[in-house]
Design a protein around this motif. Structure first.
Motif, PDB file in Angstrom:
ATOM      1  N   GLN A 117      -3.262   6.069   5.116  1.00  0.00           N
ATOM      2  CA  GLN A 117      -2.676   5.908   3.789  1.00  0.00           C
ATOM      3  C   GLN A 117      -3.733   6.015   2.694  1.00  0.00           C
ATOM      4  N   LEU A 118      -4.942   5.559   2.992  1.00  0.00           N
ATOM      5  CA  LEU A 118      -6.038   5.707   2.045  1.00  0.00           C
ATOM      6  C   LEU A 118      -6.325   7.185   1.786  1.00  0.00           C
ATOM      7  N   ILE A 119      -6.324   7.971   2.847  1.00  0.00           N
ATOM      8  CA  ILE A 119      -6.574   9.408   2.704  1.00  0.00           C
ATOM      9  C   ILE A 119      -5.472  10.075   1.883  1.00  0.00           C
ATOM     10  N   VAL A 120      -4.217   9.710   2.174  1.00  0.00           N
ATOM     11  CA  VAL A 120      -3.094  10.277   1.420  1.00  0.00           C
ATOM     12  C   VAL A 120      -3.200   9.918  -0.063  1.00  0.00           C
ATOM     13  N   MET A 121      -3.584   8.666  -0.354  1.00  0.00           N
ATOM     14  CA  MET A 121      -3.738   8.250  -1.741  1.00  0.00           C
ATOM     15  C   MET A 121      -4.868   9.023  -2.415  1.00  0.00           C
ATOM     16  N   MET A 122      -5.987   9.208  -1.720  1.00  0.00           N
ATOM     17  CA  MET A 122      -7.121   9.930  -2.284  1.00  0.00           C
ATOM     18  C   MET A 122      -6.752  11.374  -2.599  1.00  0.00           C
ATOM     19  N   ILE A 123      -5.968  11.979  -1.721  1.00  0.00           N
ATOM     20  CA  ILE A 123      -5.523  13.354  -1.978  1.00  0.00           C
ATOM     21  C   ILE A 123      -4.641  13.394  -3.221  1.00  0.00           C
ATOM     22  N   ILE A 148       0.837  -1.205   0.000  1.00  0.00           N
ATOM     23  CA  ILE A 148       0.000   0.000   0.000  1.00  0.00           C
ATOM     24  C   ILE A 148       0.870   1.252   0.000  1.00  0.00           C
ATOM     25  N   SER A 149       1.936   1.220   0.802  1.00  0.00           N
ATOM     26  CA  SER A 149       2.846   2.366   0.856  1.00  0.00           C
ATOM     27  C   SER A 149       3.465   2.638  -0.512  1.00  0.00           C
ATOM     28  N   LEU A 150       3.866   1.580  -1.210  1.00  0.00           N
ATOM     29  CA  LEU A 150       4.459   1.737  -2.544  1.00  0.00           C
ATOM     30  C   LEU A 150       3.448   2.312  -3.530  1.00  0.00           C
ATOM     31  N   ARG A 151       2.192   1.905  -3.418  1.00  0.00           N
ATOM     32  CA  ARG A 151       1.151   2.439  -4.299  1.00  0.00           C
ATOM     33  C   ARG A 151       0.931   3.922  -4.030  1.00  0.00           C
ATOM     34  N   VAL A 152       0.908   4.290  -2.749  1.00  0.00           N
ATOM     35  CA  VAL A 152       0.733   5.704  -2.392  1.00  0.00           C
ATOM     36  C   VAL A 152       1.887   6.539  -2.937  1.00  0.00           C
ATOM     37  N   ILE A 153       3.104   6.019  -2.775  1.00  0.00           N
ATOM     38  CA  ILE A 153       4.294   6.736  -3.264  1.00  0.00           C
ATOM     39  C   ILE A 153       4.240   6.900  -4.779  1.00  0.00           C
ATOM     40  N   ALA A 154       3.775   5.874  -5.490  1.00  0.00           N
ATOM     41  CA  ALA A 154       3.662   5.961  -6.946  1.00  0.00           C
ATOM     42  C   ALA A 154       2.653   7.017  -7.361  1.00  0.00           C
ATOM     43  N   VAL A 155       1.538   7.097  -6.643  1.00  0.00           N
ATOM     44  CA  VAL A 155       0.512   8.098  -6.952  1.00  0.00           C
ATOM     45  C   VAL A 155       1.069   9.502  -6.779  1.00  0.00           C
ATOM     46  N   TRP A 156       1.936   9.681  -5.790  1.00  0.00           N
ATOM     47  CA  TRP A 156       2.514  11.002  -5.493  1.00  0.00           C
ATOM     48  C   TRP A 156       3.842  11.236  -6.233  1.00  0.00           C
ATOM     49  N   ASN A 157       4.154  10.390  -7.221  1.00  0.00           N
ATOM     50  CA  ASN A 157       5.373  10.563  -8.023  1.00  0.00           C
ATOM     51  C   ASN A 157       6.633  10.649  -7.152  1.00  0.00           C
ATOM     52  N   ARG A 158       6.707   9.774  -6.166  1.00  0.00           N
ATOM     53  CA  ARG A 158       7.875   9.639  -5.293  1.00  0.00           C
ATOM     54  C   ARG A 158       8.228  10.931  -4.555  1.00  0.00           C
ATOM     55  N   ASN A 159       7.202  11.603  -4.087  1.00  0.00           N
ATOM     56  CA  ASN A 159       7.407  12.789  -3.256  1.00  0.00           C
ATOM     57  C   ASN A 159       8.101  12.382  -1.953  1.00  0.00           C
ATOM     58  N   LEU A 160       9.193  13.054  -1.607  1.00  0.00           N
ATOM     59  CA  LEU A 160      10.003  12.660  -0.449  1.00  0.00           C
ATOM     60  C   LEU A 160       9.209  12.723   0.860  1.00  0.00           C
TER      61      LEU A 160
END
Length: 237
Positions: free
Chosen positions: A173-179, A104-116
């Protein structure tokens, strides 16, 4: 008002938990068997191998192991070493949860284009979750009951911390992905957004997160247990 400490009520709750667990395990076995081809395509080289497949395989295999060990615990007819059983069961279950959390963390990071910042936030939550899962394994205690012919967990209420943290981190993490997905809305049509949400796995993450909420609610309510007394280990599974 229902007296949840009444032995008859506890026995009925246990019977319902047993049937529900068998039903849930059956659904997973069906899902596991019907999606075997996807993993087999990675193994045979039909799909390009990626290291994340190892996390995926770990999640799937450990979940299958959890189903098998739960079948053992629910259907055993003679005394077993309940402490060893529950420890190994939780190791398998929590390994699956931890692997899924990293995915899930990797998916979130991918959605955010690897934002640090997002990388630090998501992996920080994953590490916190893993820490509480390890704590849950280290503190669990179980023994065989000759009166009910099943394993009993001592003070199941203590498990509320790691279960609540797991649900909370998944929701966060769901909220971060949705944003992150919301930031892309202006470049897509309505149908394109729906397709994008499906491809990014948001729908399945929502379903998985919602499925975790009832267990967190019931273990915090602690209906059948008491703060320092024993409760049936399967009533909060």
């Amino acid at each position: 008002m229902v007296n949840f400490h009444d032995p008859d009520v506890i026995q009925k709750d246990f019977a319902f938990s047993t049937h529900f667990m068998h039903f849930s395990d059956g659904i997973y076995l069906w899902e596991f068997l019907t999606t075997l081809r996807f993993g087999w395509e990675f193994i045979t080289g039909k799909r390009q191998f990626k290291w994340t497949f190892l996390l995926y395989a770990t999640t799937r295999i450990c979940a299958l192991g959890a189903v098998i060990t739960s079948f053992v615990g629910f259907n055993v007819t003679h005394s077993i070493n309940c402490q060893q059983w529950i420890v190994w069961h939780l190791i398998i279950v929590y390994t699956s949860l931890a692997s899924a959390s990293v995915l899930i963390s990797l998916r979130v990071i991918a959605v955010w284009n690897r934002n640090l910042i997002v990388i630090a936030l998501t992996f920080g939550m994953a590490l916190v979750n893993m820490g509480f899962l390890i704590y849950g394994i280290a503190t669990v205690r179980s023994e065989w009951s000759t009166t009910s012919d099943t394993c009993l967990l001592e003070n199941t209420y203590k498990s509320r911390d790691n279960i609540t943290v797991t649900v909370s981190t998944d929701i966060a993490q769901l909220i971060v992905m949705m944003i992150g997905l919301w930031r892309c809305r202006r470049t897509m049509t309505a149908s394109g957004i729906a397709q994008y949400l499906y491809v990014q796995g948001l729908i399945w993450l929502v379903v998985a997160t919602l499925a975790e909420i009832p267990s967190a609610v019931f273990i915090n309510l602690n209906l059948n247990g008491k703060d320092i007394h024993r409760a049936n280990c399967f009533s909060v599974a």
